[in-house]
Design a protein around this motif. Structure first.
Motif, mmCIF file in Angstrom:
data_model
loop_
_atom_site.group_PDB
_atom_site.id
_atom_site.type_symbol
_atom_site.label_atom_id
_atom_site.label_comp_id
_atom_site.label_asym_id
_atom_site.label_seq_id
_atom_site.Cartn_x
_atom_site.Cartn_y
_atom_site.Cartn_z
ATOM 1 N N GLU A 444 3.388 17.460 29.677
ATOM 2 C CA GLU A 444 3.367 18.041 28.333
ATOM 3 C C GLU A 444 2.354 17.321 27.447
ATOM 4 O O GLU A 444 1.600 17.954 26.690
ATOM 5 N N LEU A 445 2.326 15.981 27.559
ATOM 6 C CA LEU A 445 1.368 15.207 26.768
ATOM 7 C C LEU A 445 -0.065 15.510 27.201
ATOM 8 O O LEU A 445 -0.960 15.688 26.356
ATOM 9 N N SER A 446 -0.290 15.601 28.511
ATOM 10 C CA SER A 446 -1.638 15.915 29.000
ATOM 11 C C SER A 446 -2.077 17.293 28.544
ATOM 12 O O SER A 446 -3.232 17.493 28.143
ATOM 13 N N SER A 447 -1.133 18.241 28.591
ATOM 14 C CA SER A 447 -1.467 19.589 28.134
ATOM 15 C C SER A 447 -1.808 19.597 26.650
ATOM 16 O O SER A 447 -2.759 20.263 26.217
ATOM 17 N N ALA A 448 -1.028 18.827 25.870
ATOM 18 C CA ALA A 448 -1.305 18.760 24.435
ATOM 19 C C ALA A 448 -2.663 18.108 24.164
ATOM 20 O O ALA A 448 -3.423 18.563 23.301
ATOM 21 N N LEU A 449 -2.983 17.045 24.921
ATOM 22 C CA LEU A 449 -4.278 16.388 24.731
ATOM 23 C C LEU A 449 -5.421 17.312 25.123
ATOM 24 O O LEU A 449 -6.466 17.353 24.447
ATOM 25 N N GLU A 453 -8.361 18.578 22.676
ATOM 26 C CA GLU A 453 -9.790 18.485 22.967
ATOM 27 C C GLU A 453 -10.454 19.856 22.921
ATOM 28 O O GLU A 453 -11.550 20.013 22.366
ATOM 29 N N ALA A 454 -9.779 20.843 23.504
ATOM 30 C CA ALA A 454 -10.349 22.193 23.475
ATOM 31 C C ALA A 454 -10.411 22.721 22.051
ATOM 32 O O ALA A 454 -11.380 23.386 21.656
ATOM 33 N N VAL A 626 -4.634 26.512 12.540
ATOM 34 C CA VAL A 626 -3.268 26.019 12.320
ATOM 35 C C VAL A 626 -3.100 24.634 12.943
ATOM 36 O O VAL A 626 -2.475 23.743 12.360
ATOM 37 N N ALA A 627 -3.641 24.454 14.156
ATOM 38 C CA ALA A 627 -3.529 23.152 14.809
ATOM 39 C C ALA A 627 -4.248 22.068 14.018
ATOM 40 O O ALA A 627 -3.861 20.901 14.047
ATOM 41 N N ALA A 628 -5.301 22.432 13.300
ATOM 42 C CA ALA A 628 -6.071 21.448 12.535
ATOM 43 C C ALA A 628 -5.247 20.828 11.423
ATOM 44 O O ALA A 628 -5.516 19.694 11.012
ATOM 45 N N VAL A 629 -4.239 21.557 10.912
ATOM 46 C CA VAL A 629 -3.380 20.994 9.863
ATOM 47 C C VAL A 629 -2.071 20.473 10.440
ATOM 48 O O VAL A 629 -1.123 20.196 9.697
#
Length: 653
Positions: A444-449, A453-454, A626-629
């Motif tokens: 889950e952490l790798s997917s989030a990272l 990055e993407a 949305v992810a940026a905030v």
């Protein structure tokens, strides 16, 4: 080849006929409660065995195992019915010739022949090799010989005919020796039927081996029967109800194990059952020996009839029970239940190497595949944001046999395999739960990272594209107009005194160009941040929905922070625009709700659904915005059931 099915049906009908005839004799001649109890038990057993044989024959019509079971059930029922007739003949003088009794006195041996045939043909319905074909013939020949020689036996008939005279003289000389040779040869041949079963077990794998193990489990019950009798004698002083019940269980276990192996061999994990049975059998023997030694030793000191002796011996056995069973279970598991032990050992080794920084939790799947010799085994992880289960690399995991991995009452993953037994997978799932959870969290952490990055890359690309668009719009629009305005003003300045240029016209043209440039600059600025947001999010959304041909229902609070209002505006604007353009919706609802720590923006429509964020699309851009905030965006769009876009934006209060 369908004859086994018809033979099984015929034996079942024969059993029903014997049961019906014997029941009529019981009612008509009142042979007594003892005969009634014996017949009821044996008839029920024979009828059940014949019914199991019929079920097996229906499942596998070409396999003779079903008819063999029917044969065994018919022999059991025949013996029960024979005793009923004998009792009726003794008490009510029914016709019965002693010659018939003599010729039928050894009928019980055919039960042993049936068991030997079962050992020869179980479970495939074929002999283990062509060289074994003389054995079934020899069993039948020796069975007939035993029946013939039994008619000339010197011993009295069995009760209730023990007072009836033998019709034939006893065998003597060479015939007596031949009779003994036939008897012992018959017994040895029946015991030799175990040899091809052992050969079949050593050569087989998978289903056939599991089926043979079920039959071995029934044989183990027969081996334990004398131990149970001895235990009851030691404890109570005589063999009674416990030994009787276990004897019935041992008798029923053979046909039950055969039927279970043929019909549902995978219903339970036979390795687990076999290992547990052996463990408890050995524990019983050890405790029985301990009880005898303790009772005899203490009895010499305190007296044989002392209650203290019994209590002390029982306490010693109770103290030994728990640690003995646990240690013995581990030893037997290594021998009789190797898959479970190997898998748990592999998990322990992997945990030890992880603590020594020599391995990673993601190696769990590979370790279990090696331990269980199951190259198709997969460890599925339940990761938020994914549909279904995925492995550590993100590939979907599915299959017909999925065993859940639970931790703290919550499912965190699955073990998927087509060859390993469910019971083994359940034991492995319990032992590997902590490693699965660590692997899941790391995935889950790798997917989030990776997503961060993407998202950063997409934001950089979007920023570059936006800057190029602004440069192009400014260059092609306001900049050109302002340059043109400057040139017109310079021209007016040069010809202001000579009257050769219409200065008023140039000034009017300049004012018009200036107004157009201002309008274009405002339009560019609106793309960065709509000026309508100065009046609040509700007013800004109303401005873009008023021109739509679809009714839009707005529920928007008035006290949103400016940075959240901007993000919420773009989320709502994109979702509403998409619904109006592509969804064929008749109604759109926009709800913005603020609670402690977050703002939820929810846009729903009743359109055709089927929306999905594609690279470069507006929805994909919203995910990054949305992810940026620090927020999250969820899209639910089942085909034909409308679309829901919901953004969760964190806020300070």
């Amino acid at each position: 080849m369908r004859w086994p099915r018809w033979v099984a049906l015929g034996t079942f009908l024969l059993v029903l006929t014997i049961v019906a005839g014997s029941s009529w004799l019981l009612v008509a001649y009142r042979t007594g409660p003892h005969t009634l109890r014996n017949f009821a038990g044996l008839a029920a057993l024979g009828l059940a065995i014949a019914a199991l044989g019929l079920a097996v024959a229906r499942r596998e019509p070409a396999n003779p195992v079903g008819p063999i079971l029917g044969w065994i059930g018919a022999i059991v029922t025949f013996l029960a019915g024979r005793d009923v007739y004998y009792n009726a003949a003794v008490h009510d003088r029914l016709p019965l010739d002693t010659k018939v009794v003599a010729w039928l006195s050894e009928s019980g041996w055919w039960l042993l022949v049936g068991v030997a045939f079962l050992l020869l043909y179980f479970p495939t319905g074929r002999l283990v090799g062509p060289q074994w074909w003389p054995m079934p013939v020899a069993l039948v020949v020796l069975g007939i010989a035993q029946q013939v020689f039994g008619a000339f036996a010197a011993e009295p008939f069995l009760p209730p005919l023990e007072d009836w005279p033998r019709p034939y003289a006893a065998l003597t000389g060479a015939l007596r020796v031949t009779s003994d040779v036939v008897f012992f040869g018959f017994l040895l041949l029946c015991l030799a039927a175990l040899v091809p079963l052992a050969i079949r077990f050593r050569r087989s794998t998978g289903q056939v081996r599991a089926q043979v193990k079920w039959l071995g489990l029934a044989g183990l019950a027969a081996v334990l029967y004398p131990l149970v009798c001895l235990a009851e004698i030691v404890v109570t002083g005589s063999s009674g109800i416990v030994a009787t019940v276990f004897g019935v269980v041992a008798l029923v276990s053979l046909p039950a194990a055969v039927a279970l192996a043929m019909l549902r061999h995978d219903l339970y994990d036979v390795d687990r059952v076999l290992a547990d049975t052996v463990s408890y059998g050995i524990v019983m023997v050890v405790l029985l020996g301990t009880y005898v030694v303790a009772a005899v030793s203490l009895g010499l000191v305190l007296g044989r009839d002392s209650a203290i002796v019994a209590a002390a011996a029982t306490a010693i056995c109770a103290a030994l029970l728990a640690p003995l069973r646990v240690r013995l279970q581990r030893i037997i598991d290594r021998r009789l239940y190797p898959p479970r032990r190997a898998a748990l050992q592999a998990i322990e080794d992997l945990q030890r190497r992880i603590h020594g920084e020599q391995a990673q939790p993601e190696e769990l799947e590979s370790a279990l595949r090696t331990a269980l010799r199951d190259p198709g085994l997969k460890v599925g992880l339940l990761i938020p944001g994914t549909s279904g289960f995925v492995d550590a690399t993100g590939r979907p995991v599915g299959g017909a046999q999925l065993v859940p991995v639970m931790l703290g009452g919550t499912q965190i993953g699955v073990l998927a395999s087509e060859s390993s037994s469910p019971a083994v997978l359940k034991a492995v799932a319990a032992g590997a739960a902590s490693l699965v959870e660590v692997t899941r969290l790391r995935a889950e952490l790798s997917s989030a990272l990776r997503e961060v990055e993407a998202s950063r890359a997409r934001l950089v690309q979007a920023g570059d594209a936006e800057r190029r668009r602004l440069e192009r719009d400014l260059h092609d629009g306001a900049q050109q107009r302002l340059v043109s305005l400057g040139m017109a003003m310079r021209l007016a300045q040069r010809h202001l005194g000579d009257g050769t240029v219409d200065v008023d016209g140039l000034l009017d043209q300049g004012v018009a160009e200036l107004g157009t440039a201002v309008a274009e600059l405002r339009q560019i600025a609106h793309g960065l941040r709509p000026t309508s947001l100065d009046d609040g999010l509700g007013a800004a959304l109303s401005a873009i929905t008023q021109s739509l041909p679809i009714p839009v229902h707005l529920h928007v609070p008035a006290d949103l922070p400016d940075e959240l209002a901007t993000t919420a505006y773009f989320v709502a604007a994109e979702a509403v625009t998409n619904a109006a353009k592509y969804a064929n919706a008749t109604s759109i609802a926009v709800r913005v709700a603020r609670s402690t720590g977050e703002v939820r923006v929810r846009i729903e429509d009743d359109g055709c659904g089927g929306a999905a964020p594609r690279p470069g699309s507006g929805l994909s851009g919203l995910l990054d915005r949305v992810a940026a905030v620090g927020g999250s965006l969820e899209l639910r769009s089942p085909a034909g059931r409308g679309t829901t876009v919901e953004a969760v934006l964190p806020c300070g209060s």
